[in-house]
Design a protein around this motif. Sequence first.
Motif, PDB file in Angstrom:
ATOM      1  N   SER A 197      23.179  -3.504  -5.908  1.00  0.00           N
ATOM      2  CA  SER A 197      22.997  -3.367  -7.355  1.00  0.00           C
ATOM      3  C   SER A 197      21.920  -2.341  -7.658  1.00  0.00           C
ATOM      4  O   SER A 197      22.059  -1.532  -8.580  1.00  0.00           O
ATOM      5  CB  SER A 197      22.603  -4.715  -7.961  1.00  0.00           C
ATOM      6  N   ARG A 198      20.851  -2.364  -6.891  1.00  0.00           N
ATOM      7  CA  ARG A 198      19.758  -1.409  -7.113  1.00  0.00           C
ATOM      8  C   ARG A 198      20.247   0.023  -6.925  1.00  0.00           C
ATOM      9  O   ARG A 198      19.924   0.908  -7.722  1.00  0.00           O
ATOM     10  CB  ARG A 198      18.605  -1.707  -6.164  1.00  0.00           C
ATOM     11  N   ASP A 199      21.022   0.270  -5.859  1.00  0.00           N
ATOM     12  CA  ASP A 199      21.580   1.615  -5.638  1.00  0.00           C
ATOM     13  C   ASP A 199      22.396   2.066  -6.849  1.00  0.00           C
ATOM     14  O   ASP A 199      22.281   3.202  -7.296  1.00  0.00           O
ATOM     15  CB  ASP A 199      22.516   1.636  -4.419  1.00  0.00           C
ATOM     16  N   LEU A 200      23.231   1.166  -7.356  1.00  0.00           N
ATOM     17  CA  LEU A 200      24.087   1.508  -8.493  1.00  0.00           C
ATOM     18  C   LEU A 200      23.256   1.859  -9.724  1.00  0.00           C
ATOM     19  O   LEU A 200      23.478   2.882 -10.369  1.00  0.00           O
ATOM     20  CB  LEU A 200      25.032   0.347  -8.815  1.00  0.00           C
TER      21      LEU A 200
ATOM     22  N   GLU B 220      22.790   8.540 -10.346  1.00  0.00           N
ATOM     23  CA  GLU B 220      23.053   9.489 -11.422  1.00  0.00           C
ATOM     24  C   GLU B 220      24.341   9.118 -12.162  1.00  0.00           C
ATOM     25  O   GLU B 220      24.466   9.357 -13.363  1.00  0.00           O
ATOM     26  CB  GLU B 220      23.181  10.905 -10.859  1.00  0.00           C
ATOM     27  N   ILE B 221      25.279   8.542 -11.452  1.00  0.00           N
ATOM     28  CA  ILE B 221      26.557   8.163 -12.063  1.00  0.00           C
ATOM     29  C   ILE B 221      26.336   7.088 -13.123  1.00  0.00           C
ATOM     30  O   ILE B 221      26.884   7.166 -14.225  1.00  0.00           O
ATOM     31  CB  ILE B 221      27.546   7.684 -10.981  1.00  0.00           C
ATOM     32  N   PHE B 222      25.519   6.091 -12.817  1.00  0.00           N
ATOM     33  CA  PHE B 222      25.222   5.040 -13.792  1.00  0.00           C
ATOM     34  C   PHE B 222      24.614   5.650 -15.054  1.00  0.00           C
ATOM     35  O   PHE B 222      25.030   5.336 -16.176  1.00  0.00           O
ATOM     36  CB  PHE B 222      24.275   4.002 -13.189  1.00  0.00           C
TER      37      PHE B 222
ATOM     38  N   ALA C  93      35.825   1.171  -1.746  1.00  0.00           N
ATOM     39  CA  ALA C  93      36.464   0.843  -3.028  1.00  0.00           C
ATOM     40  C   ALA C  93      36.255  -0.616  -3.428  1.00  0.00           C
ATOM     41  O   ALA C  93      35.853  -0.906  -4.561  1.00  0.00           O
ATOM     42  CB  ALA C  93      37.952   1.167  -2.960  1.00  0.00           C
ATOM     43  N   GLU C  94      36.511  -1.532  -2.530  1.00  0.00           N
ATOM     44  CA  GLU C  94      36.343  -2.950  -2.857  1.00  0.00           C
ATOM     45  C   GLU C  94      34.882  -3.299  -3.079  1.00  0.00           C
ATOM     46  O   GLU C  94      34.541  -4.050  -3.994  1.00  0.00           O
ATOM     47  CB  GLU C  94      36.931  -3.826  -1.738  1.00  0.00           C
ATOM     48  N   ASN C  95      34.010  -2.756  -2.250  1.00  0.00           N
ATOM     49  CA  ASN C  95      32.585  -3.039  -2.391  1.00  0.00           C
ATOM     50  C   ASN C  95      32.047  -2.530  -3.725  1.00  0.00           C
ATOM     51  O   ASN C  95      31.246  -3.199  -4.374  1.00  0.00           O
ATOM     52  CB  ASN C  95      31.802  -2.432  -1.227  1.00  0.00           C
ATOM     53  N   LEU C  96      32.477  -1.356  -4.144  1.00  0.00           N
ATOM     54  CA  LEU C  96      32.042  -0.819  -5.427  1.00  0.00           C
ATOM     55  C   LEU C  96      32.437  -1.753  -6.568  1.00  0.00           C
ATOM     56  O   LEU C  96      31.640  -2.030  -7.470  1.00  0.00           O
ATOM     57  CB  LEU C  96      32.623   0.576  -5.660  1.00  0.00           C
TER      58      LEU C  96
ATOM     59  N   VAL D  71      26.485  -6.564 -11.098  1.00  0.00           N
ATOM     60  CA  VAL D  71      25.485  -6.015 -12.026  1.00  0.00           C
ATOM     61  C   VAL D  71      25.789  -6.468 -13.451  1.00  0.00           C
ATOM     62  O   VAL D  71      24.902  -6.935 -14.172  1.00  0.00           O
ATOM     63  CB  VAL D  71      25.431  -4.471 -11.926  1.00  0.00           C
ATOM     64  N   TYR D  72      27.032  -6.341 -13.847  1.00  0.00           N
ATOM     65  CA  TYR D  72      27.449  -6.763 -15.194  1.00  0.00           C
ATOM     66  C   TYR D  72      27.128  -8.242 -15.423  1.00  0.00           C
ATOM     67  O   TYR D  72      26.521  -8.618 -16.431  1.00  0.00           O
ATOM     68  CB  TYR D  72      28.944  -6.469 -15.359  1.00  0.00           C
ATOM     69  N   ARG D  73      27.496  -9.088 -14.478  1.00  0.00           N
ATOM     70  CA  ARG D  73      27.268 -10.528 -14.638  1.00  0.00           C
ATOM     71  C   ARG D  73      25.784 -10.862 -14.645  1.00  0.00           C
ATOM     72  O   ARG D  73      25.327 -11.688 -15.442  1.00  0.00           O
ATOM     73  CB  ARG D  73      27.984 -11.295 -13.530  1.00  0.00           C
TER      74      ARG D  73
END
Length: 196
Positions: free
Chosen positions: A25-28, A32-34, A144-147, A154-156
């Motif tokens: 979650s921290r990486d996300l 820059e994409i976030f 793909a699945e991990n993303l 993160v959303y939850r």
Amino acid sequence: MDDKTHVFEGRKSILHVRDRICTSSRDLLQSEIFVEILRRYWEKLNRHESPLRKPFLFPDPGGEPFDRIVELLRVLSGIPLEQAASMLPWAGHLTRAENRWTLHEFVESLYNYWRSLDRFMILHSEPGPSSFDQRPYRSFNATAENLSHIIRAVYRDICENITDDHPRVYRQVAAGCNVALIAVPLKVELPGEYGA
């Protein structure tokens, strides 16, 4: 091809992966994409003069509304809103019921904005024993699945930290990419005018 890892083309979001993607979650949230997705969402709210902007629009010499939003969402991924408000001097008003509700709607709408895009992931594979195409099933599980799992987490987490409540219903919708593929460089001899 340039070194961009993320490209927007109309309603399409194309993620180019050469090595690895976010693994936590921290990486996300630090990516820059976030920030780019959040910026596009914020600009959309501004264009439509959305009431979801209200908690962030007030005079404050401490920074721009967008910068506050990025900071707040990063903090809310790990701690409840009350603690976040005590850490961020400008955020005390967010604990009031009407602002808490609007903030929750803001996050729900951001999640839906991301999901409304056509999302593609291209895994660029280089020749070698650890290339993506050698074990495609493993590659897709690891990327793909991990993303998708990380985005949902993160959303939850943010929603739970805003509402101080656990959801009763979990949406198991595709949160990562709609399409993921592995691109392998090949040397191809093209005929005539296509060859040069």
